[in-house]
Design a protein around this motif. Structure first.
Motif, mmCIF file in Angstrom:
data_model
loop_
_atom_site.group_PDB
_atom_site.id
_atom_site.type_symbol
_atom_site.label_atom_id
_atom_site.label_comp_id
_atom_site.label_asym_id
_atom_site.label_seq_id
_atom_site.Cartn_x
_atom_site.Cartn_y
_atom_site.Cartn_z
ATOM 1 N N ILE A 1 103.523 7.195 42.311
ATOM 2 C CA ILE A 1 103.920 5.855 42.583
ATOM 3 C C ILE A 1 102.726 4.927 42.769
ATOM 4 O O ILE A 1 102.617 3.855 43.023
ATOM 5 C CB ILE A 1 104.693 5.747 43.839
ATOM 6 N N VAL B 1 116.153 9.459 41.146
ATOM 7 C CA VAL B 1 115.017 8.533 41.422
ATOM 8 C C VAL B 1 114.787 7.558 40.359
ATOM 9 O O VAL B 1 114.691 7.871 39.131
ATOM 10 C CB VAL B 1 113.393 9.103 41.569
ATOM 11 N N ALA C 1 108.363 -1.703 54.786
ATOM 12 C CA ALA C 1 109.492 -0.885 55.306
ATOM 13 C C ALA C 1 110.016 -0.150 54.664
ATOM 14 O O ALA C 1 110.041 -0.196 53.383
ATOM 15 C CB ALA C 1 110.410 -1.883 55.918
ATOM 16 N N ASP D 1 109.015 -4.267 51.224
ATOM 17 C CA ASP D 1 108.230 -5.120 50.685
ATOM 18 C C ASP D 1 107.797 -5.136 49.054
ATOM 19 O O ASP D 1 106.797 -5.599 48.629
ATOM 20 C CB ASP D 1 106.846 -4.876 51.265
ATOM 21 N N LYS D 2 109.020 -4.709 48.339
ATOM 22 C CA LYS D 2 108.966 -5.045 46.800
ATOM 23 C C LYS D 2 109.731 -6.268 46.849
ATOM 24 O O LYS D 2 109.687 -7.284 47.167
ATOM 25 C CB LYS D 2 109.249 -3.887 46.135
ATOM 26 N N ILE E 1 107.897 11.046 39.509
ATOM 27 C CA ILE E 1 107.151 9.950 39.321
ATOM 28 C C ILE E 1 105.720 9.890 40.284
ATOM 29 O O ILE E 1 105.896 10.323 41.358
ATOM 30 C CB ILE E 1 107.712 8.541 39.177
ATOM 31 N N LEU F 1 105.506 11.373 44.184
ATOM 32 C CA LEU F 1 106.928 11.757 44.938
ATOM 33 C C LEU F 1 107.115 12.951 44.903
ATOM 34 O O LEU F 1 107.445 13.560 46.248
ATOM 35 C CB LEU F 1 107.994 10.908 44.538
ATOM 36 N N GLY G 1 106.350 -1.239 41.453
ATOM 37 C CA GLY G 1 107.601 -0.657 41.779
ATOM 38 C C GLY G 1 108.833 -1.355 41.256
ATOM 39 O O GLY G 1 109.708 -1.709 42.183
ATOM 40 N N ASN H 1 108.126 3.107 55.703
ATOM 41 C CA ASN H 1 108.180 2.696 54.267
ATOM 42 C C ASN H 1 108.871 3.432 53.417
ATOM 43 O O ASN H 1 109.650 4.285 53.914
ATOM 44 C CB ASN H 1 106.707 2.743 53.845
ATOM 45 N N GLY H 2 109.009 3.027 52.027
ATOM 46 C CA GLY H 2 109.719 3.877 51.241
ATOM 47 C C GLY H 2 109.786 5.493 51.202
ATOM 48 O O GLY H 2 110.397 6.256 51.111
ATOM 49 N N ARG I 1 101.404 -6.723 48.407
ATOM 50 C CA ARG I 1 102.803 -6.638 48.003
ATOM 51 C C ARG I 1 103.334 -8.069 48.334
ATOM 52 O O ARG I 1 102.989 -9.170 47.786
ATOM 53 C CB ARG I 1 103.573 -5.594 48.491
ATOM 54 N N SER J 1 112.293 0.037 49.391
ATOM 55 C CA SER J 1 111.049 -0.482 50.126
ATOM 56 C C SER J 1 111.430 -2.016 50.563
ATOM 57 O O SER J 1 112.162 -2.762 50.013
ATOM 58 C CB SER J 1 109.941 -0.645 49.257
ATOM 59 N N ASP K 1 116.855 7.015 45.175
ATOM 60 C CA ASP K 1 115.669 6.285 45.543
ATOM 61 C C ASP K 1 115.492 5.128 44.485
ATOM 62 O O ASP K 1 114.835 5.552 43.352
ATOM 63 C CB ASP K 1 114.282 7.300 45.592
ATOM 64 N N LEU K 2 115.643 4.088 45.035
ATOM 65 C CA LEU K 2 115.639 2.824 44.131
ATOM 66 C C LEU K 2 114.308 2.194 43.952
ATOM 67 O O LEU K 2 113.903 1.635 43.086
ATOM 68 C CB LEU K 2 116.571 1.813 44.640
ATOM 69 N N GLY K 3 113.331 2.512 45.173
ATOM 70 C CA GLY K 3 112.326 1.870 45.114
ATOM 71 C C GLY K 3 112.068 0.203 45.369
ATOM 72 O O GLY K 3 111.984 -0.205 46.415
HETATM 73 C C1 LIG Z 1 107.525 2.309 45.630
HETATM 74 C C2 LIG Z 1 108.285 3.469 45.460
HETATM 75 C C3 LIG Z 1 108.350 4.329 46.612
HETATM 76 C C4 LIG Z 1 107.420 4.343 47.659
HETATM 77 O O1 LIG Z 1 107.789 3.461 48.601
HETATM 78 P P1 LIG Z 1 106.829 2.642 49.697
HETATM 79 O O2 LIG Z 1 107.434 1.638 50.128
HETATM 80 O O3 LIG Z 1 105.582 2.487 48.823
HETATM 81 O O4 LIG Z 1 106.189 3.865 50.463
HETATM 82 C C5 LIG Z 1 109.367 5.314 46.502
HETATM 83 N N1 LIG Z 1 109.874 5.670 45.453
HETATM 84 C C6 LIG Z 1 109.991 4.623 44.437
HETATM 85 C C7 LIG Z 1 111.040 4.690 43.230
HETATM 86 C C8 LIG Z 1 109.403 3.637 44.650
HETATM 87 O O5 LIG Z 1 109.266 2.611 43.511
#
Ligand SMILES: *Cc1c(COP(=O)(O)O)cnc(C)c1O
Length: 457
Positions: free
Chosen positions: A171, A239, A314, A306-307, A169, A177, A393, A143-144, A88, A304, A272-274
């Protein structure tokens, strides 16, 4: 073995360990790894794959090229910014320096002035709230996925989480999820359809008889009052479909109307934005961000690190003080706690110069074109227009205009296993080398790697 078996002349381990180059490498790699390398080379000689006389030089070459971890650096020439298979987000130099500093003894839970114990992660917490003032407080976890698990458990264990069927979804790597949520002991209450989910679908989930608030219950049951019912719903979860898009005849409920519904029943709205955008970014017009989600009424936002935030792995939870306190004091919070290296890298990402992910997202296509043209001139190969992608993501479908070198598809494999390793994009029978995600300082290394595979023109 017979008396004249050449395998008898394979150098012994203690002899190889005593070679000056091997002694030098011992501090860097450690005894266990060095012995492993020696045993592998000896085994190859025993199998006849290597002359016994070549064992010494082979061991020296192997320890020289060996790094302390099995993870090797890769030049990302795919044009995909958040590349899941390449770890990532690459860290900024500032974040790397912070990680190095934090790798020793650090005052992660100590107030040096008083000598007393302090709270972990205060620096990163302040940095996050400063970067996203719409959040009263924040909690950083592993992490997320861990953040989502913690929020669902803390708010809805033994109860239901209401989720749209259009937001269930997967992932990546087969992880869903919905499976994750169910594994926490929360029941899923699916509402709506793949393409259309309305506010009334969510509202129906709260009614014990599948009725909306205010509607009549079966005769004799009296009027249904939402506040008088010990309802089965623990939270509403929204989500962001971060890795696909549904187009056409679609509908979804807005955050502010979901917030009103959730609060009518006294449950939180989890979003949950991701991606981890803290603010709206004009380069990604449809990508939701934490500030807008909080302002629209989300009680907890999950993202997350690291996106698109461009930091270390994280999970970030943002919300008001009470909500975050409830999450932070849940026993599960300890099991998903972040380590000091992550805290250091995340704080440096938030407070330091723009991380590479942000720079690559906003890269000037003209500058990429100039760099690509220069390499193309050196190598005698053509360049083509080539769109970059946000990747893992975030912002599905968004094309980022750019350029790439066009090479024969046959070089893609050798480039991956070369030194430095280069991961290019294979598309339409060509190997495309996109410089978007390669720091300019690595252009010469890239050129060297490409030269090794391209016949001189
Ligand atoms: C990437 C993502 C996650 C998971 O997050 P990680 O940091 O990979 O554990 C959860 N929800 C959404 C919407 C995501 O895009």
């Amino acid at each position: 073995m017979t008396g004249d078996d050449p395998r008898r002349s394979i150098p012994r381990t203690d002899v190889l360990l005593g070679l000056p180059e091997v002694l030098d490498a011992r501090d860097r790699l450690g005894e266990i790894r060095i012995r492993g390398i020696i045993h592998d080379v000896q085994a190859r000689a025993r199998r006849g794959e290597l002359a016994p006389s070549a064992v010494g030089s082979e061991v020296v070459a192997a320890v020289r090229g060996e790094s302390a971890s099995s993870l090797g650096a890769v030049l990302n020439a795919t044009g995909v910014i958040v590349h899941t298979n390449l770890g990532r987000a690459p860290l900024s130099d500032t974040a790397v320096a912070a990680v190095v500093e934090a790798s020793g003894y650090v005052d992660v839970e100590l107030d040096l002035a008083s000598g007393k114990r302090s709270t972990r992660g205060v620096g990163v917490r302040e940095a996050l709230v400063r970067a996203c003032p719409a959040a009263g407080d924040t909690l950083v976890v592993n992490n997320g996925a861990a953040a989502l698990m913690l929020a669902c458990t803390a708010f809805a264990a033994g109860r239901e989480v209401v989720i749209s069927r259009g937001e269930m979804i997967e992932i990546g790597a087969g992880f869903r999820l919905t499976d994750l949520i169910v594994s926490t002991g929360v029941r899923l209450r699916e509402v709506g359809t793949t393409n259309r989910t309305h506010l009334r679908d969510y509202a129906d989930a709260f009614s014990p008889a599948g009725l909306s608030p205010g509607a009549g219950l079966p005769p004799g049951a009296g009027q249904y009052d939402p506040r008088s019912v010990e309802h089965h719903v623990g939270a509403i979860l929204k989500v962001h479909p971060s890795n696909f898009r549904v187009q056409g005849f679609t509908a979804s409920a807005g955050l502010s109307e979901l917030r009103d519904l959730a609060h009518q029943y006294g449950v939180p709205l989890i979003v949950d934005l991701g991606s981890g955008l803290l603010h709206h970014d004009q380069a990604l017009p449809d990508e939701p961000d934490a500030t807008s989600a909080l302002e629209a009424g989300a009680d907890v936002v999950i993202a997350s690190g690291d996106k698109l935030l461009g930091g270390p792995q994280a999970g970030i939870l943002l919300g008001d003080k009470d909500v975050i306190a409830r999450l932070a004091t849940h026993p599960l919070a300890r099991a998903v706690r972040t380590d000091k290296l992550t805290l250091a890298a995340l704080e440096a990402t938030l407070t330091g110069p723009q991380p590479p992910v942000t720079r690559y997202l906003h890269v000037d296509p003209e500058r990429v074109k100039q760099r690509t043209e220069r390499l193309a001139g050196e190598l005698g190969v053509p360049i083509v227009e080539c769109d970059g992608r946000v990747g893992g993501g975030g912002a599905p479908g968004v094309r980022l205009p750019g350029w790439a070198l066009r090479l024969p598809v046959s070089v893609a494999g050798p480039l991956r296993t070369g030194d430095p390793a280069v991961l290019a994009r294979v598309h339409a029978d060509a190997c495309l080398v996109d410089l978007r995600c390669i720091p300019e300082r690595d252009d010469e290394r890239l050129l060297t790697a490409l030269r090794a595979q391209i016949p001189a023109s």
